[in-house]
Motif scaffolding. Structure first.
Motif, PDB file in Angstrom:
ATOM      1  N   CYS A   1       0.824  -1.199   0.000  1.00  0.00           N
ATOM      2  CA  CYS A   1       0.000   0.000   0.000  1.00  0.00           C
ATOM      3  C   CYS A   1       0.863   1.256   0.000  1.00  0.00           C
ATOM      4  O   CYS A   1       1.983   1.247   0.526  1.00  0.00           O
ATOM      5  CB  CYS A   1      -0.891   0.039   1.250  1.00  0.00           C
ATOM      6  SG  CYS A   1      -1.915  -1.421   1.495  1.00  0.00           S
TER       7      CYS A   1
ATOM      8  N   THR B   1      -4.082   3.648   0.177  1.00  0.00           N
ATOM      9  CA  THR B   1      -4.791   3.648   1.455  1.00  0.00           C
ATOM     10  C   THR B   1      -4.418   4.852   2.306  1.00  0.00           C
ATOM     11  O   THR B   1      -3.345   5.428   2.152  1.00  0.00           O
ATOM     12  CB  THR B   1      -4.486   2.370   2.261  1.00  0.00           C
ATOM     13  OG1 THR B   1      -3.075   2.304   2.489  1.00  0.00           O
ATOM     14  CG2 THR B   1      -4.947   1.117   1.540  1.00  0.00           C
TER      15      THR B   1
ATOM     16  N   LEU C   1      -9.195   1.839   2.324  1.00  0.00           N
ATOM     17  CA  LEU C   1      -8.934   1.777   0.895  1.00  0.00           C
ATOM     18  C   LEU C   1      -9.464   3.031   0.211  1.00  0.00           C
ATOM     19  O   LEU C   1     -10.638   3.368   0.332  1.00  0.00           O
ATOM     20  CB  LEU C   1      -9.598   0.538   0.289  1.00  0.00           C
ATOM     21  CG  LEU C   1      -9.416   0.324  -1.206  1.00  0.00           C
ATOM     22  CD1 LEU C   1      -7.934   0.075  -1.537  1.00  0.00           C
ATOM     23  CD2 LEU C   1     -10.271  -0.835  -1.672  1.00  0.00           C
TER      24      LEU C   1
END
Length: 153
Positions: A18, A43, A48
């Motif tokens: 991420c 994120t 998300l």
């Protein structure tokens, strides 16, 4: 295959990759190259916000003439991507990915990223399923007790 769940049947022990929305395209490209992956989840904390793929970088950055060193991921990501829950079936993921031409699909619970399934992951499931089906059919057709000479006792 119909009963295989995304988690833990298709993916398990997955380390999420991420980046925050303000990271640059260069950051994502570097991370993807290091990890040999084709997509990164965007994120804030575990929430998300989007997804960026190699395809996004090609079409939204390179083809558009944007600078990878200064373009934030928030400008090129697919915001609020479709997701499935971990309990969704592999078949549901395959169907969604085929309908929308995705190769990567985030797995989320209440907006929190918990995984990502790729078309390659699903291909492995389909292949295993087909191999199992073939073995079962061969056992049925050629295995003991199924020949034309078998007698009923």
């Amino acid at each position: 295959m119909p009963t295989r769940r995304l988690m833990p049947d298709v993916i398990k022990n997955q380390e999420l990759t991420c980046l925050p929305p303000d990271a640059t395209v260069r950051d994502a490209a570097t991370l993807m190259a290091e990890k040999r992956i084709a997509a990164v989840l965007i994120t804030e904390g575990r929430t998300l916000k989007g997804i960026v793929t190699e395809r996004d970088m090609t079409t939204r950055v390179i083809a558009a003439g944007l600078a990878p060193d200064t373009t934030p991921l928030s400008a090129v990501m697919t915001a609020d991507p479709d997701t499935l829950e971990p309990s969704a079936t592999a078949l549901a993921a395959l169907d969604l990915m085929e309908r929308h031409h995705y190769r990567h699909l985030p797995i989320a619970v209440n907006g929190e990223a918990v995984g990502m399934v790729s078309i390659r992951d699903l291909f492995a499931v389909v292949r295993t399923h087909l191999e199992d089906e073939l073995r079962n059919r061969e056992a049925y057709m050629f295995g003991s007790g199924y020949s034309a000479e078998a007698t009923v006792g």
